[in-house]
Design an enzyme around this catalytic site. Structure first.
Site, mmCIF file in Angstrom:
data_model
loop_
_atom_site.group_PDB
_atom_site.id
_atom_site.type_symbol
_atom_site.label_atom_id
_atom_site.label_comp_id
_atom_site.label_asym_id
_atom_site.label_seq_id
_atom_site.Cartn_x
_atom_site.Cartn_y
_atom_site.Cartn_z
ATOM 1 C CB VAL A 41 -0.952 -0.002 1.215
ATOM 2 C CG1 VAL A 41 -1.742 1.295 1.317
ATOM 3 C CG2 VAL A 41 -1.903 -1.187 1.137
ATOM 4 C CD GLU A 42 3.572 2.228 4.530
ATOM 5 O OE1 GLU A 42 4.390 3.137 4.762
ATOM 6 O OE2 GLU A 42 3.365 1.276 5.316
ATOM 7 C CG MET A 43 7.407 3.656 -0.543
ATOM 8 S SD MET A 43 9.093 3.948 -0.034
ATOM 9 C CE MET A 43 9.062 5.701 0.311
#
Length: 430
Positions: A203-205
């Site tokens: 979800v982040e990077m």
């Protein structure tokens, strides 16, 4: 002085007893047996008496000193404890037990990742580089905005690649160098470990693996020269990327708050309301979790011994807990019941809203209300005692009755005023 008089009285009595015994001995026993005249008896009494009297005085002194100190008394002049002395002088007694301390001016480096200006600069470039993400849209600074959001992002939850929303509110990166646990669930134990987490989070990077990140950075000739200058002629690895980012984050500390100036000696740094709030912060119980110079039990600066810096939250299911959905995520426990969370630092807290792990609370005053009720079982009431609470214990088959402690809206406003005093001068909006 009383002890000195007592000592003199004991010594005098002992000498008198010695003289009386000696006179009886010489006049009634030794003198008649040796057929001594009165002058000779006086000489004998003087000869024997001097030694007896000296011994008696020494013995009396020893006994007196032993008696005088056996119950903690001393022959020295008495000095009142500060609180008693203040009361006699007309001031209020000292309250509270917290030793308030300022934040150190520098964060400690781990032995295997010593800092340097070159490493910090390399870490800053990496921190701001969106190429660390899979699609080139997200940098560390995307969720930890140093310039505009006090090291957080101002959102309830962060937004990662492809516009995906995370589960939790982004903590500020400022003063993270002083924390012994990172992330809301405390799973990382160092800045180096924390720096690796978002890289492969989908979800982040969104990177497939850490090797892909290292390869992307190593393909840049400018980065190759910078890494060679910092680490020597070695390959660019993911661990060295994390080391550089962590070195930069250790430079992000804020020991320049009104609170720090106050405890360093500038008594004008806090307003009377902020000082009242500071005292309430201790007496109400906020200090139980948010302690030490970084205001967190999870800090390397905390005096907590043998504990993890993790705390249950919420302890009490209150209407505010339900209103903000704070029981849905249980943090490190990943199960039913109260969540288990890393105790966050409160430094710069006035700038890092919305607050709490889900970013659901947008008013700092409401945060204080919530913590007072859900963690400390306080009743918000402006006057008078709270109503008694009667509870049935099905195991013991008995009732218990107690009267909750209260906190007023004025108290809450004072505590919020104190929390504003934890805001760094360099981050204060102008």
């Amino acid at each position: 002085m009383h002890d000195l008089y007592l000592l003199l009285a004991i010594g005098t009595a002992a000498v008198a007893c010695g003289v009386a015994v000696l006179r009886l001995l010489v006049w009634n026993d030794l003198g008649p047996a040796a057929k001594l005249a009165t002058p000779q008896r006086l000489l004998l009494a003087a000869a024997l008496g001097s030694g007896v009297i000296a011994f008696t005085i020494k013995l009396s002194v020893i006994v007196a000193l032993s008696w005088a100190t056996s119950d903690g008394r001393s022959l020295a002049p008495k000095v009142l404890p500060e609180s008693q002395d203040s009361q006699q002088g007309g001031s209020s007694p000292i309250i509270g037990h917290t030793l308030w301390e300022p934040l150190p001016l520098e964060a400690p480096d781990p032995p295997d990742n010593l800092s340097s200006p070159e490493k910090v600069e390399l870490g800053r470039r990496l921190f701001e580089d969106k190429r660390l993400s899979h699609d080139g849209t997200i940098a560390c600074a995307s969720c930890h905005d140093i310039a505009a959001a006090a090291g957080a992002d101002g959102r309830p939850v962060s937004i990662g690649i492809a516009g995906q929303k995370g589960r939790r509110n982004a903590p500020s990166v400022f003063n993270a160098a002083f924390q012994a646990r990172l992330f809301w669930d405390g799973r990382a134990r160092s800045l180096e470990d924390q720096a690796l987490g978002p890289l492969t989070n989908p979800v982040e990077m969104g990177n497939a693996d850490l090797a892909a990140v290292a390869a992307r950075i190593a393909a840049d000739a400018v980065y190759r020269d910078a890494f060679a200058g910092v680490f020597g002629g070695v390959p660019i690895t993911i661990d060295r990327i994390a080391d550089a980012i962590a070195a930069f984050e250790r430079s992000l500390i804020t020991p320049d708050t009104p609170y720090d100036r106050f405890v360093r000696g500038d008594v004008s740094a806090l307003s009377p309301q902020q000082q009242r709030g500071m005292a309430l912060f201790e007496s109400v119980g906020c200090i139980n979790c948010h302690t030490g110079p970084n205001f967190s039990r999870a800090s390397v600066l905390s005096t907590e011994s043998g504990r993890s810096g993790m705390r249950g939250f919420p302890i009490f299911r209150t209407p505010l807990v339900d209103r903000y959905g704070l029981a849905a995520d249980t943090g490190a426990t990943q199960g039913d019941g109260a969540g288990l969370w890393r105790v966050p630092s409160l430094r710069n807290v006035a700038l890092t809203g919305p607050w709490l792990h889900n970013g659901a609370v947008t008013d700092l005053r409401e945060v204080v209300r919530l913590m007072a009720t859900a963690q400390l079982a306080r009743v918000i009431q402006d006057s008078g005692p709270a109503a008694a609470v009667v509870e049935w214990n099905s195991q013991s088959r008995r009732f218990s009755r107690y009267v909750p402690a209260t906190i007023s809206e004025v108290d809450i406003a004072d505590i919020v005023a104190f929390l504003h005093a934890l805001t760094s001068d360099r981050l204060t909006p102008r």
